[in-house]
Write an enzyme that holds these catalytic residues in place. Structure first.
Site, PDB file in Angstrom:
ATOM      1  N   LYS A 117     -13.975   4.489  -1.399  1.00  0.00           N
ATOM      2  CA  LYS A 117     -13.887   5.827  -1.975  1.00  0.00           C
ATOM      3  C   LYS A 117     -14.383   6.863  -0.969  1.00  0.00           C
ATOM      4  CE  LYS A 117     -12.419   4.945  -6.208  1.00  0.00           C
ATOM      5  NZ  LYS A 117     -11.232   5.572  -6.818  1.00  0.00           N
ATOM      6  N   LYS A 224      -0.691   1.873 -12.784  1.00  0.00           N
ATOM      7  CA  LYS A 224      -1.685   1.356 -13.715  1.00  0.00           C
ATOM      8  C   LYS A 224      -1.050   1.241 -15.089  1.00  0.00           C
ATOM      9  CE  LYS A 224      -5.428   3.525 -11.072  1.00  0.00           C
ATOM     10  NZ  LYS A 224      -6.499   4.527 -11.046  1.00  0.00           N
TER      11      LYS A 224
END
Length: 341
Positions: A117, A224
């Site tokens: 991240k 997703k």
């Protein structure tokens, strides 16, 4: 009716059927992630097994209704036939200090890929560089490192950051900028570096998920199951987009990860280690047999919650009421649209 006619999808089940088994849980995280320390979710059981509804708290009802559609689809319809029984997964490195990276990676045994991240609003590019360097050093030259900026940079910032991070042999950069036009621009500006651009939020948070492919804004899509409205809808996007895809999760419980694994199992060509190992970021789960990575992969299987864990990690009365009211509103939205599974 011809023998090869497609079966009519079943109608949306009544709200009472969802509420009959609904359990709201609050699971602590090992490390702060996406600005939260606890992951909340609603679990309920359908004819095909347990399923999960867990849009992030800041999402509105319109967006969250797609998550509910996916959850009901997984609980009330059989998953598509799997093409594989195990899914290779990546490690996920939150916005931690560099000296914490190795310990994070140890929670993902056998994983050869790390998604790091970056672009957090409270951190600097220098901190991102140090974190990515630590991941590269921990994985060695054979490991794969990809970045996830969650749309945190504008085009100029993204160009500068990708240039600064390119030395770490990046597999790809996920959602460096928020909008499709900006994605297309940064892809053009950084093409000479040979680092692919992946789209995540720009696929699941726009009216037309295919707009990214049509605009030439990405080299691959991150899909997703919950945000896209279910396994079948996600597979239709994959087919229509014609781009390579990676399957990821949204910090789900193991029940939600099982839905993601069922999607990954049905994708015809799976070229990337998937972002479905995130149960390792949870300090607790709803099952005694969580879907955590083993030898760098997770199994494709249904997950059965443990009643004792559902009780132990039950959300408090206020949060339970908040989630069940949200569930009811999203169900009403789907009912008004005449949604079918």
């Amino acid at each position: 009716m011809h023998d090869d006619a497609q079966p009519v999808p079943p109608p949306l089940p009544p709200l009472a059927d969802l509420l009959a088994t609904a359990r709201v849980v609050a699971l602590p995280l090992v490390t702060r992630f996406r600005g939260i320390d606890v992951r909340e979710a609603v679990l309920f059981e359908g004819p095909e097994g347990w399923t999960e509804f867990s849009p992030f708290a800041e999402y509105g009802d319109e967006e969250s209704s797609a998550w509910l559609e996916a959850s009901v689809d997984y609980g009330w319809r059989q998953a598509p036939p799997p093409l594989r029984d195990r899914i290779p997964v990546n490690a996920t490195v939150p916005s931690v200090d560099p000296d914490e990276v190795a310990a994070v990676l140890e929670r993902f045994p056998g994983c050869r890929t790390a998604k790091v991240k970056v672009a957090a609003s409270d951190q600097t590019l220098a901190q991102d560089v140090a974190r990515v360097r630590a991941a590269r050093q921990a994985l060695g030259p054979e490991g794969r490192v990809r970045l996830d900026a969650n749309g945190g940079w504008n085009v100029d910032e993204a160009e500068h950051a990708i240039h600064a991070l390119a030395e770490f042999d990046l597999e790809y950069v996920e959602q460096p900028c928020p909008g499709i036009d900006d994605l297309a621009e940064i892809r053009l500006r950084t093409k000479y570096m040979g680092i692919p651009i992946a789209a995540d939020e720009s696929v699941r948070r726009v009216d037309d998920p295919l707009a990214v492919a049509e605009a030439g804004a990405a080299d691959l899509l991150v899909i997703k199951a919950q945000p896209l409205g279910g396994i079948r809808r996600a597979l239709s996007i994959v087919e229509a987009a014609g781009l390579p895809v990676n399957v990821s999760s949204a910090l789900d419980t193991s029940v939600g990860l099982a839905m993601g694994a069922a999607l990954a199992a049905a994708v015809p060509h799976l070229e990337y280690d998937c972002g479905l190992g995130t149960a390792s970021l949870l300090a607790a789960d709803v099952t005694r047999e969580p879907l955590v990575p083993e030898a760098g992969a997770i199994a494709v299987r249904r997950v059965e919650p443990d009643p004792g864990l559902l009780d132990r990690y039950a959300a408090d009365a206020d949060r339970t009421a908040w989630w069940l009211a949200r569930l009811e509103r999203c169900h009403a939205l789907l009912a008004r649209r005449g949604s079918v599974l």
